[in-house]
Design an enzyme around this catalytic site. Structure first.
Site, PDB file in Angstrom:
ATOM      1  N   HIS A 158      -8.331  -5.759 -15.088  1.00  0.00           N
ATOM      2  CA  HIS A 158      -9.105  -5.299 -13.916  1.00  0.00           C
ATOM      3  C   HIS A 158      -8.928  -6.241 -12.728  1.00  0.00           C
ATOM      4  CE1 HIS A 158     -11.470  -2.723 -16.763  1.00  0.00           C
ATOM      5  NE2 HIS A 158     -11.241  -3.752 -17.565  1.00  0.00           N
ATOM      6  N   SER A 280       5.448 -11.770  11.702  1.00  0.00           N
ATOM      7  CA  SER A 280       4.710 -10.763  12.457  1.00  0.00           C
ATOM      8  C   SER A 280       5.105 -10.859  13.919  1.00  0.00           C
ATOM      9  CB  SER A 280       3.213 -11.020  12.292  1.00  0.00           C
ATOM     10  OG  SER A 280       2.498 -10.491  13.387  1.00  0.00           O
TER      11      SER A 280
END
Ligand code: ARG
Length: 430
Positions: A158, A280
């Site tokens: 999980h 970026s």
């Protein structure tokens, strides 16, 4: 389009209609062209074998096909919208070179079995490449597993810290998964390894064709016996090939997911090779795992192509031009899969593992399961042991991941990874 094999006198072809029918298709035939050339040569030889074509004509055709193949490799023969498709281009070339002899090559075949056989050879070749790429990826993962076999890292379920695990277990999982998928690719190859050539338009022809000999010449294991079954395999085989490709891309997607997640500042377990990381345009601080992300997304392209095939294949028996639209899906998915798989070995070899960070992420609570198992092995019922440990989790402050790994001795566990057995499985793939 100067060469339509089927044009009737007095009927003009409409340019917009022809573009729609054949525009993209002829460009896709560039992928099939070398395979079409091979199959055409084998077909001519097969005709000669049954005296359906004089040997000297077959020899001339085969020689001309060799020349065309050379021209093609050098980029001196260009397949474009001067031709309706690659099949017509071959016949046009042969006729131009050999006159009437060139026109003899189409005896006993149709473009329907011609495209089937070329596509089948293309798929066999793609599966071979895919398998080789998966084997290399499996070996690269195995090497990483061996190198840091007992280095601790958390095991997550999980996405929550669960129990101590190791780099050996993590990387070994990709070695075994890639090997398993390579086996599936091999099975898929065997499944489609049958020649459809000689089934003509889907109903055979009134000639004693040397179908089996031609199949053997092309390296096929057998022939598709029933001509209608051969037509029915169009798209069906493509779908199964894409299904094997999807499995490979799904393995890759999981690896890409792990790497992108583990390269975040929050995990900081790995550093991907600098060349695979981009910046970026606005944020000077950013390092983005674009390669991992596009590898992850590429799986969707293959799934999309499979969905396309599923929709196109809603057809009655026999050839339908609809089947042409199985080609873009196959080729798009094949290209992206082979490109992706080819990148994996290097990504695996060159990603840096931050072993200290991985080890430090093992906390005391992750020893809880070990503790409960130890108590139960000492005689307590597992449920009581589970409860007792659960009530005293605070006492488990000290993580000792190495000791935990060393105790995981059953086959496949961290202390008994079975890497030699996995290596043998990879070696058996060739
Ligand atoms: N481009 C066609 C295809 O992919 C080739 C076969 C054409 N056959 C025909 N009967 N029109 O299906």
């Amino acid at each position: 389009m100067s060469t339509l094999l089927w044009q009737k006198q007095g009927v003009r072809t409409d340019a917009a209609v022809m573009r729609f029918l054949a525009g993209d298709d002829v460009l896709l035939d560039r992928e099939l062209f070398p395979f079409d050339l091979r199959a055409t040569a084998a077909h001519a030889e097969g005709l000669a074998l049954r005296s359906l074509l004089p040997t000297k004509d077959a020899d001339a055709i085969v020689a001309a096909l060799h020349d065309l193949s050379d021209l093609w490799s050098k980029g001196d023969f260009v397949l474009d919208d001067r031709y309706e498709d690659g099949h017509s281009a071959i016949e046009a070339y042969l006729t131009e070179r050999l006159g009437e002899t060139g026109g003899r090559v189409h005896l006993g075949r149709s473009r329907n079995d011609q495209v089937l056989v070329a596509t089948r050879l293309y798929m066999l070749d793609a599966l071979d490449r895919l398998k080789a790429g998966l084997v290399e990826s499996a070996r690269a993962a195995l090497d990483r597993a061996r190198a840091d076999a007992m280095s601790p890292m958390p095991g997550y379920t999980h996405l929550q810290r669960a129990v101590p695990s190791s780099v050996g277990l993590w990387m070994g999982s990709f070695a075994e998964s890639f090997a398993e998928t390579a086996e599936l690719v091999g099975m898929t190859r065997a499944w489609i390894n049958a020649s459809p050539l000689g089934t003509a338009a889907g109903y055979g022809v009134n000639l004693p064709l040397a179908r089996e000999e031609v199949a053997a010449k092309l390296g096929f294991a057998r022939v598709v016996i029933n001509p209608m079954a051969a037509q029915a395999s169009r798209g069906k085989h493509e779908h199964q090939v894409l299904s094997a490709m999807w499995q490979a891309m799904q393995d890759i997607r999981r690896l890409a997911w792990d790497l992108s997640l583990f390269s975040t500042a929050e995990f900081d377990f790995v550093r991907m090779p600098p060349e695979t990381v981009t910046g970026s345009s606005i944020m000077p601080n950013k390092k983005n795992p674009d390669l991992a992300e596009l590898l992850r997304a590429s799986c969707a392209v293959v799934a999309g192509a499979m969905a396309e095939l599923q929709q196109v294949l809603s057809l009655p028996s026999g050839y339908h031009r609809d089947l042409q639209l199985t080609k873009p899906a196959l080729i798009r998915a094949t290209r992206i899969t082979l490109d992706a798989v080819a990148l994996i070995p290097d990504v695996l070899r060159r990603t840096e593992f931050k072993l200290d960070r991985m080890r430090a992420a093992n906390d005391g609570a992750m020893m809880a399961t070990d503790k409960a198992v130890e108590l139960a092995a000492g005689g307590m019922s597992f449920r009581d042991a589970y409860r007792q440990v659960g009530e005293s989790l605070d006492e488990l402050r000290q993580a000792d991941p190495e000791a935990s790994l060393a105790a995981r001795v059953s086959l496949g566990g961290c202390a008994n990874l079975g890497l030699d057995a996995i290596a043998a499985r990879i070696d058996a793939l060739g």
